[in-house]
Design an enzyme around this catalytic site. Structure first.
Site, short mmCIF file in Angstrom:
data_model
loop_
_atom_site.label_atom_id
_atom_site.label_comp_id
_atom_site.label_asym_id
_atom_site.label_seq_id
_atom_site.Cartn_x
_atom_site.Cartn_y
_atom_site.Cartn_z
N LYS A 52 0.84 -1.21 0.00
CA LYS A 52 0.00 0.00 0.00
C LYS A 52 0.87 1.25 0.00
O LYS A 52 0.57 2.23 -0.69
CB LYS A 52 -0.94 -0.02 1.21
CG LYS A 52 -2.05 -1.05 1.07
CD LYS A 52 -2.79 -1.34 2.37
CE LYS A 52 -3.76 -2.50 2.16
NZ LYS A 52 -4.40 -2.98 3.39
N GLN A 96 -4.20 -1.58 9.64
CA GLN A 96 -4.18 -2.91 9.04
C GLN A 96 -4.79 -3.92 10.01
O GLN A 96 -4.33 -4.04 11.15
CB GLN A 96 -2.73 -3.29 8.68
CG GLN A 96 -2.60 -4.61 7.95
CD GLN A 96 -3.24 -4.59 6.55
OE1 GLN A 96 -3.12 -3.62 5.81
NE2 GLN A 96 -3.92 -5.66 6.20
N ASP A 119 -11.03 2.98 4.43
CA ASP A 119 -11.48 1.60 4.27
C ASP A 119 -13.01 1.53 4.16
O ASP A 119 -13.56 0.54 3.68
CB ASP A 119 -11.05 0.76 5.49
CG ASP A 119 -9.75 0.01 5.26
OD1 ASP A 119 -9.43 -0.30 4.11
OD2 ASP A 119 -9.06 -0.29 6.27
#
Ligand code: NDP
Length: 297
Positions: A52, A96, A119
């Site tokens: 990422k 994460q 997200d």
């Protein structure tokens, strides 16, 4: 001929357009920033975060990475999130998952300010998605929608069957497909581990999405001839390779390819799209927070 849906190619086009959005933001005096937070020593999580960050660098997004000792108290993570929430140079925050057992995942998701929740997991953003007013579409479901659109695969009126009801894939994807909106208007069925006669459901699908995390458990015999097959699954299975494993999807590719009209490979299907859509949400967040307008792909 079965069409092989090339996620790498579609994601690459989207990344190019996102790089243009970054330039527009820069012209407006804004460098979009994405903070990734890792509180885990799981090598797979570490790899995902590194990828990422690398993606950010490639399109000109300022990547900020914070690592927290997995044995540290939960407060350390929450203090970090608070600091990033207040940092005007950070437009998107991604913690994460999974986090260690002593940290409540639910509280982590709620701690991120909804405007920076790239997200799309915060309850406010989930609610907006369900209401048809999405702020951030979660990356994997959004990537699936974009893949279908790129290949002119119509969802309107289609029977879509999704195998998997997780909060990050199955549920938000179903919510996108049922919206009265482009790339929606599908008749959507969600299957899970308690579904009876799964094969009866999968074999009725015009578009079958596999997101169960079970290696190669959907084979060609479970599909309708000509169906579009989107394989979200990424599973490591032992193999005689340098690393000792290989990646396979939830779909048995070889037999499914014989029956399907179009199919995503693993790797090279949904995975690259998930990564691209995180960049998409980050530039969208930067635009929203600063008022610098961009044209999203
Ligand atoms: P979860 O484990 O959170 O959810 C799996 C879902 O599948 C659950 O709803 C479960 O049912 C259902 N399920 C499990 N086994 C069966 C079965 N035999 N028959 C029917 N349903 C079943 O997984 P995720 O949604 O997080 O991920 C799914 C897969 O997608 C994984 O392989 C993951 O690695 C991959 N993934 C890939 C991404 C990408 O970018 N390509 C991004 C995110 C995930 P129940 O709810 O009843 O337990």
């Amino acid at each position: 001929m079965t069409e092989i849906i090339d996620g790498n190619a579609v994601a690459s086009e989207i990344r190019t357009e996102i790089a243009d959005c970054v330039k527009t933001l820069e012209d407006g005096g804004v460098t979009p920033g994405l903070a990734t937070v890792l509180m885990s020593d799981d090598p797979a999580s570490d790899t995902y975060v590194s990828m990422k960050q690398q993606d950010c660098e490639e399109v000109g997004i300022n990547g900020i990475h914070v690592e927290i000792d997995p044995d540290a108290p939960a407060e350390e993570l929450f203090d970090t999130i608070d600091r990033l929430n207040d940092d005007p140079e950070v437009h998107g925050i991604l913690v994460q998952l999974p986090v260690p057992d002593h940290v409540a995942k639910r509280d982590v998701i709620r701690a991120i300010t909804p405007e920076k929740d790239v997200d799309g997991f915060h309850p406010e953003n989930v609610g907006r998605l369900v209401a048809g007013d999405a702020r951030f579409k979660p990356c994997t479901p959004h990537g699936v929608q974009k893949l279908l659109a790129a290949y002119d695969i119509e969802t309107e009126g289609a029977d879509v069957v999704i195998v998997g009801r997780s909060d990050i894939v199955g549920k938000p994807l179903a919510n996108l497909f049922v919206q009265k909106a482009p790339q929606g208007n599908a008749t959507t069925t969600i299957c899970h581990s308690r579904t009876e006669d799964l094969e009866a459901k999968t074999s009725s699908a015009d578009i079958l999405v596999a997101a169960a995390g079970v290696p190669e458990f959907i084979d060609g015999s479970m599909l309708q001839s000509g169906a579009t097959v989107i394989d979200v699954g990424v599973n490591r299975v032992d193999a005689d390779t340098e690393k000792g494993y290989k990646l396979v999807g939830d779909v048995e590719y070889e037999s499914a390819k014989e029956i399907a009209g179009a199919i995503t490979p693993v790797p090279g299907g949904v995975g690259p799209m998930t990564r691209a859509m995180l960049l998409y949400n980050t530039v969208a967040a930067a635009s929203e927070q600063t008022g610098v307008e961009i044209e999203l792909p």
